[in-house]
Design an enzyme around this catalytic site. Structure first.
Site, mmCIF file in Angstrom:
data_model
loop_
_atom_site.group_PDB
_atom_site.id
_atom_site.type_symbol
_atom_site.label_atom_id
_atom_site.label_comp_id
_atom_site.label_asym_id
_atom_site.label_seq_id
_atom_site.Cartn_x
_atom_site.Cartn_y
_atom_site.Cartn_z
ATOM 1 N N GLY A 1 0.805 -1.208 0.000
ATOM 2 C CA GLY A 1 0.000 0.000 0.000
ATOM 3 C C GLY A 1 0.843 1.265 0.000
ATOM 4 O O GLY A 1 1.962 1.300 -0.509
ATOM 5 N N SER A 2 0.302 2.316 0.600
ATOM 6 C CA SER A 2 0.875 3.653 0.449
ATOM 7 C C SER A 2 2.229 3.856 1.104
ATOM 8 O O SER A 2 2.860 4.883 0.856
ATOM 9 C CB SER A 2 -0.111 4.700 0.986
ATOM 10 O OG SER A 2 -1.169 4.878 0.081
ATOM 11 N N VAL A 3 2.683 2.925 1.953
ATOM 12 C CA VAL A 3 4.046 3.101 2.460
ATOM 13 C C VAL A 3 5.030 3.024 1.296
ATOM 14 O O VAL A 3 6.150 3.543 1.385
ATOM 15 C CB VAL A 3 4.401 2.052 3.543
ATOM 16 C CG1 VAL A 3 3.530 2.215 4.767
ATOM 17 C CG2 VAL A 3 4.322 0.639 2.997
ATOM 18 N N ASP B 1 -6.050 3.228 -2.576
ATOM 19 C CA ASP B 1 -5.195 3.171 -1.404
ATOM 20 C C ASP B 1 -5.320 4.447 -0.603
ATOM 21 O O ASP B 1 -5.767 5.471 -1.109
ATOM 22 C CB ASP B 1 -3.746 2.980 -1.844
ATOM 23 C CG ASP B 1 -2.902 2.384 -0.755
ATOM 24 O OD1 ASP B 1 -3.481 1.990 0.271
ATOM 25 O OD2 ASP B 1 -1.698 2.312 -0.930
#
Length: 623
Positions: A292-294, A622
């Site tokens: 995801g967004s990490v 996301d």
């Protein structure tokens, strides 16, 4: 004429000359024969006496193989210690029951007597073992002292006890995924226990040299105090959010040392059968996930390091990004042009995708490989998984991977990459063993420029000040971080209800020492989260609780009244352009940077023609 007597063979004449001289004397011949017999008997009895002495002095010399392939005595293993010297795994002596079937007088009577005092013995199996003509057979491994006493009172000839080494784990479940476990013969079959055997311990056992207390203990980089705090908080979080699983890591960005690693649900290393449950796997090294967004931290770091963007660049996010039949949209859509800091703090999928397209497909692949995301991560733990990389990597793949979908990696792998963005640009392989900064530098490689690292530390801190990481901001420790919420693939499509939530924190952001990863698998919304199940509502607050407990243990002193990120990290006297998301409405008419707009428009037609991989049949929104 009398014929001359035939001469004896030369070797007989030689022996006679040596024993009896040239003139044969019967008395001397008799004495010589007696002397030879005495010498022969003396040698035989000397060997017997020597063996008796060996058995008397070293009664544990049974530690080799006895008879069959399964009759191995559990050998000794070195202790495993944490970085402060606390014992994580050690050996204790326990008796095991064996029989020598050839010496038994009445096997049936032995079966009846043994099953009377040890009802858990299988009668059929016991009768089969005692009825064989083997010289040695195990009856039961690792019996209790009470059982030993009861069997001893039976006085059965041919039944005895051997002291064996049993592995024990004083901290049990807390370190199970780190330490692993051994089998009944004390051979490592998982985790660092298996690593020990792969480093030569198994060979020493086979050669008979790995005896008790002759081995140096294995000292780990793990701090048991930090491990306990992480284990405690993840257990509470899993229960609170009714998550399928929870996991966390603390990594020293200067040395690559893993200070703590926990994966819930865990298992009891004394009962390795629990580890066979697929839900009890180590999600941090054995599992691979779309993070995801990490992953946007890696994407923004790539754009900044390549020169395709600066902190003052802007990208058009006025609407969803349409690519063929696919639509990529923002969870927190601002519907306007966003600066690079705003893309990071608002976690814009559209902005991240356009930044990746500005770098290009080949540049994106090369960067992710350089930062360790496309190859299997190797650590001392034998259990590790290969990343799941698209077979055909086109522009659509670059778009989705930019915001953390379409590429599955081990969470520890992603943390390693973010750690490189925090520590000045050095990719350091993670380790569970102690390592100095000098040793770390010897195995590291530069992957981004120092100025890129400074910019990324600023963005991480900015996100904790103003963005989705606010719930992880622990006062006094200048925490930075990035949230990630990925929709899991179920049946080839992204599920709106099954989420993987994670948060990567850095502390302190101005002088990074540690990065912390918190991951929750399928957390549920609660009244406290107002119906949300995204990372900003669960993983980030858990990270704050973990940091509050472990920061003092790690020797980090709190500092209060520190200036904002643009002043302390970037060294600017005022706000950075694009950094203050609360006043960004005044820039709504700003235009995207020329490079970004050109890259986006020049590649759209080609991507529309590209066939989408099966796992991308949904937008994978996301946040």
């Amino acid at each position: 004429m009398v014929a001359a007597a035939p001469r004896a063979p030369w070797h007989r004449r030689l022996i006679q000359a040596l024993l009896y001289d040239r003139s044969i004397d019967r008395s001397r011949k008799t004495r010589a024969r007696i002397g030879l017999a005495v010498l022969a008997f003396g040698a035989v009895y000397g060997i017997i006496a020597g063996r008796l002495v060996v058995y008397a002095v070293a009664p544990d010399s049974h530690a080799g193989r006895r008879g069959g392939g399964s009759d191995a005595v559990a050998t000794a293993r070195p202790d495993i210690l944490d970085r402060t010297g606390e014992i994580l795994a050690t050996d204790v002596k326990v008796p095991s029951l064996f029989a020598e079937p050839k010496r038994l007088i009445d096997a049936d009577e032995a079966v009846e007597l043994l099953t009377a005092v040890m009802p858990d013995l299988d009668t059929g199996e016991l009768r089969e073992r005692l009825g064989s003509r083997k010289g040695f057979a195990w009856l039961k491994r690792e019996i209790t002292p009470k059982q030993q006493q009861e069997v001893h009172r039976l006085g059965i000839p041919g039944v005895g006890f051997l002291p064996e080494n049993k592995r024990v784990y004083p901290n049990g479940r807390e370190v199970s995924h780190l330490i692993g476990h051994v089998n009944i013969d004390n051979q490592g079959i998982a985790g660092l226990e298996k690593y020990l055997d792969s480093r030569g311990l198994a060979d020493l056992h086979r050669a008979g040299f790995a005896s008790d207390r002759q081995q140096e203990p294995l000292s780990l980089s793990v701090d048991l105090r930090v491990q306990h705090a992480m284990h405690d908080e993840l257990g509470a979080a899993r229960e609170k959010y009714k998550a399928k699983a929870a996991a966390g890591v603390v990594l020293d960005v200067r040395t690559g040392e893993i200070v703590a690693m926990v994966s819930h649900p865990d298992y009891d290393p004394i009962n390795p059968k629990e580890a066979l449950d697929p839900n009890r796997m180590n999600r941090l090294t054995t599992g691979v996930f779309e993070m995801g967004s990490v992953f946007k931290a890696l994407t923004v770091g790539m754009a900044l390091d390549s020169g395709k963007a600066t902190l003052n660049s802007s990208f058009d996010a006025r609407g969803a990004l349409h690519w063929g039949k696919f639509k990529i949209s923002d969870y927190h859509a601002q519907n306007r042009v966003l600066s690079v800091p705003e893309i990071f703090t608002y976690s814009s999928n559209v902005g991240a995708a356009k930044m990746a397209l500005a770098v290009g497909v080949e540049g994106h692949k090369q960067y992710l490989r350089k930062i360790g995301q496309l190859d299997r991560l190797r650590t001392e733990l034998p259990e590790s998984a290969e990343p799941i990389v698209p077979k055909r990597w086109g522009e659509l793949n670059t778009i989705t991977i930019a915001f953390g979908h379409g590429l599955s990696v081990a969470p520890l792998q992603a943390l390693m990459g973010v750690g490189a963005l925090m520590n000045g640009g050095w990719l350091i392989p993670p380790t569970f063993l102690k390592r100095t900064e000098q040793e770390a530098r010897a195995v590291s490689k530069r992957v981004v420029k120092p100025e890129t690292s400074v910019a990324m530390r600023y963005l991480m801190r900015l996100n904790a000040e103003k963005g989705s990481g606010r719930t992880a901001d622990v006062k006094g420790y200048y925490v930075g971080g990035k949230t990630g919420t990925a929709e899991k693939v179920v049946g080839g499509r992204y599920s709106k209800t099954k989420l993987l939530c994670d948060f990567i924190a850095v502390l302190p952001s101005d002088q990074p020492r540690y990065v912390v990863l918190i991951m929750l698998d399928e957390p549920q919304a609660t009244p406290e989260t107002h119906g949300y199940a995204t990372a900003g509502w669960n993983a980030a607050p858990v990270a704050a609780k973990v940091i509050t407990r472990i920061a003092p243990l790690l020797g980090l002193e709190p500092r209060f009244d520190l200036p904002a990120a643009d002043q302390l990290i970037l060294g600017r006297g005022g706000r950075t352009a694009g950094a203050d998301v609360t006043s960004s409405v005044t820039r709504r008419e700003a235009r995207p940077s020329t490079g970004a707009a050109t890259a986006a428009s020049g590649s759209r037609a080609a991507a529309t023609r590209a066939a989408a991989p099966a796992e991308l049949e949904a937008t994978g929104v996301d946040r």
